[in-house]
Design an enzyme around this catalytic site. Sequence first.
Site, PDB file in Angstrom:
ATOM      1  CE  LYS A   1       1.875  -3.960  -3.091  1.00  0.00           C
ATOM      2  NZ  LYS A   1       0.414  -4.123  -3.140  1.00  0.00           N
TER       3      LYS A   1
ATOM      4  N   GLY B   1      -3.333  -8.480  -0.498  1.00  0.00           N
ATOM      5  CA  GLY B   1      -3.298  -9.707  -1.276  1.00  0.00           C
ATOM      6  C   GLY B   1      -2.379 -10.758  -0.688  1.00  0.00           C
TER       7      GLY B   1
ATOM      8  N   GLY C   1      -4.844  -1.802  -0.926  1.00  0.00           N
ATOM      9  CA  GLY C   1      -4.747  -0.340  -0.982  1.00  0.00           C
ATOM     10  C   GLY C   1      -6.089   0.315  -0.704  1.00  0.00           C
TER      11      GLY C   1
ATOM     12  NE  ARG D   1      -8.142  -8.705  -5.928  1.00  0.00           N
ATOM     13  CZ  ARG D   1      -7.130  -7.876  -6.124  1.00  0.00           C
ATOM     14  NH1 ARG D   1      -6.532  -7.851  -7.286  1.00  0.00           N
ATOM     15  NH2 ARG D   1      -6.735  -7.061  -5.165  1.00  0.00           N
TER      16      ARG D   1
HETATM   17  P1  ADP Z   1       0.057  -7.252   1.142  1.00  0.00           P
HETATM   18  O1  ADP Z   1      -0.055  -7.788  -0.265  1.00  0.00           O
HETATM   19  O2  ADP Z   1      -0.518  -8.177   2.157  1.00  0.00           O
HETATM   20  O3  ADP Z   1      -0.460  -5.857   1.260  1.00  0.00           O
HETATM   21  P2  ADP Z   1       2.787  -6.422   0.657  1.00  0.00           P
HETATM   22  O4  ADP Z   1       2.526  -6.525  -0.777  1.00  0.00           O
HETATM   23  O5  ADP Z   1       3.043  -5.077   1.244  1.00  0.00           O
HETATM   24  O6  ADP Z   1       1.630  -7.163   1.481  1.00  0.00           O
HETATM   25  O7  ADP Z   1       4.071  -7.279   1.047  1.00  0.00           O
HETATM   26  C1  ADP Z   1       4.170  -8.647   0.813  1.00  0.00           C
HETATM   27  C2  ADP Z   1       5.599  -9.032   0.609  1.00  0.00           C
HETATM   28  O8  ADP Z   1       6.408  -8.586   1.680  1.00  0.00           O
HETATM   29  C3  ADP Z   1       5.801 -10.524   0.565  1.00  0.00           C
HETATM   30  O9  ADP Z   1       6.178 -10.883  -0.744  1.00  0.00           O
HETATM   31  C4  ADP Z   1       6.915 -10.797   1.566  1.00  0.00           C
HETATM   32  O10 ADP Z   1       7.887 -11.711   1.096  1.00  0.00           O
HETATM   33  C5  ADP Z   1       7.508  -9.430   1.747  1.00  0.00           C
HETATM   34  N1  ADP Z   1       8.208  -9.284   3.042  1.00  0.00           N
HETATM   35  C6  ADP Z   1       7.692  -9.419   4.264  1.00  0.00           C
HETATM   36  N2  ADP Z   1       8.640  -9.256   5.208  1.00  0.00           N
HETATM   37  C7  ADP Z   1       9.779  -8.984   4.562  1.00  0.00           C
HETATM   38  C8  ADP Z   1      11.112  -8.714   4.982  1.00  0.00           C
HETATM   39  N3  ADP Z   1      11.453  -8.708   6.271  1.00  0.00           N
HETATM   40  N4  ADP Z   1      12.039  -8.470   4.023  1.00  0.00           N
HETATM   41  C9  ADP Z   1      11.703  -8.497   2.725  1.00  0.00           C
HETATM   42  N5  ADP Z   1      10.467  -8.740   2.258  1.00  0.00           N
HETATM   43  C10 ADP Z   1       9.503  -8.984   3.168  1.00  0.00           C
HETATM   44 MG    MG Z   2       1.100  -7.445  -2.053  1.00  0.00          MG
END
Ligand code: ADP
Ligand code: MG
Length: 391
Positions: A201, A349, A372, A36
């Site tokens: 999330k 992220g 987001g 970033r």
């Molecule tokens: P991003 O940052 O790409 O938007 P998120 O923050 O929504 O993604 O989610 C990332 C997290 O989701 C990671 O820490 C990962 O470990 C978790 N995750 C992915 N699949 C699962 C699952 N089946 N059960 C629990 N946690 C999960």
């Molecule tokens: Mg995230």
Amino acid sequence: MQLKRVDQIQLRGERVLVRVDFNVPMEKSLITDDIRIREALPTLKYILENGGSLVILSHLGRPKGKRNLEYSLAPIAKHLSSLLNKPVTMAPDCIGVEVEKLAERLPAGGILLLENLRFYEAEEEPEKDPSFAKQLANLGTVYINDAFGAAHRAHSSTTEIVRYFPKKKGMGFLMAKEVSTLSKIFQNPDRPFYALVGGAKISSKIGVLDTLLAKADALFIGGGMAFTFFKASGIEVGKSLVDTEHLETAKGVLAKAKQKKVPIYLPTDVVIADGAKVLSIENGLPPDAAGLDIGPKTIEAWKKELEKAKTVFWNGPMGMFEKPPFEQGTFAIASLIASLNAMTVIGGGDSAAAAEQLGFANRFTHISTGGGAALEFIEFGSLVALDALKM
Ligand code: ADP
Ligand code: MG
């Protein structure tokens, strides 16, 4: 007013307030990923090269409106100085007499980094103290917003501050790049356009699925997100991640997809925590099983479909990729997307970190610096902070 970019604004002799998103991951005041910061360099360098001085504004973490030096930007000032190869003065605060003096004395080409904006409640809740935005505004003569990751938030440093710059305001190069790439997806993506959503999330992402349904030719739901959908369809998921508050939303998404005839792909097999066993999802998971990744059958089936894509938007890992062996789904899907001859965009992220870990980051068309914000842009075609720059 038209949205201006930093290179369309007179900068010589101006003290330029630049809102950046230096909200980088840190461990014990060490920056673990500086993407970033590096992404903001073109804007910062441009301003310096064109005769302006810099007053840089950012937030970091969630200090919740209180001064807490655990969230100080001081380590970032040091790092920025080494990236720019120029001295960067770290301000003791983001407002106040002392900071005003530092700003006033800033020579052309000088750089001042303000302390964490979120040490003040009024950053995130401008109505609590409208004078906060005004005090920030007093520190500069031109306002540039390059903080894409915070552009979906109506905060003092994004939407309120612009009131004090009726003419001299605009966006930075990073913001412009994000906007042009995401606009293409919002307006007329090359087809087929497939959206892949996963991660954890759920509450903040489930809403955008509705919008993605209106634009995408198919939706792939993996990661933690998938289990809320199974549960909503009456399939038992054991101890897997479920957002019970959004079961109705999930049902709504499934119904809308059916009505619009947009296929939704959910995993057919998953890897569970216990011994990394692969279980079919068809008849549900046993009560103590927690699904942590998509299974090999799912990976094969999804790859076949994804190969046809001309546009892919990917947000959220397919599994708990930080914990081997639950990284395989995410890595397999990421490497497939990276190999496509298509427009490929990552928002989020953790998804970006996964691509980075694989060394694939430069094989995607675009990696958005804001999860987001990227989702909201695709949903609404604009963001509050961008709208504010147009007024
Ligand atoms: P991003 O940052 O790409 O938007 P998120 O923050 O929504 O993604 O989610 C990332 C997290 O989701 C990671 O820490 C990962 O470990 C978790 N995750 C992915 N699949 C699962 C699952 N089946 N059960 C629990 N946690 C999960
Ligand atoms: Mg995230």
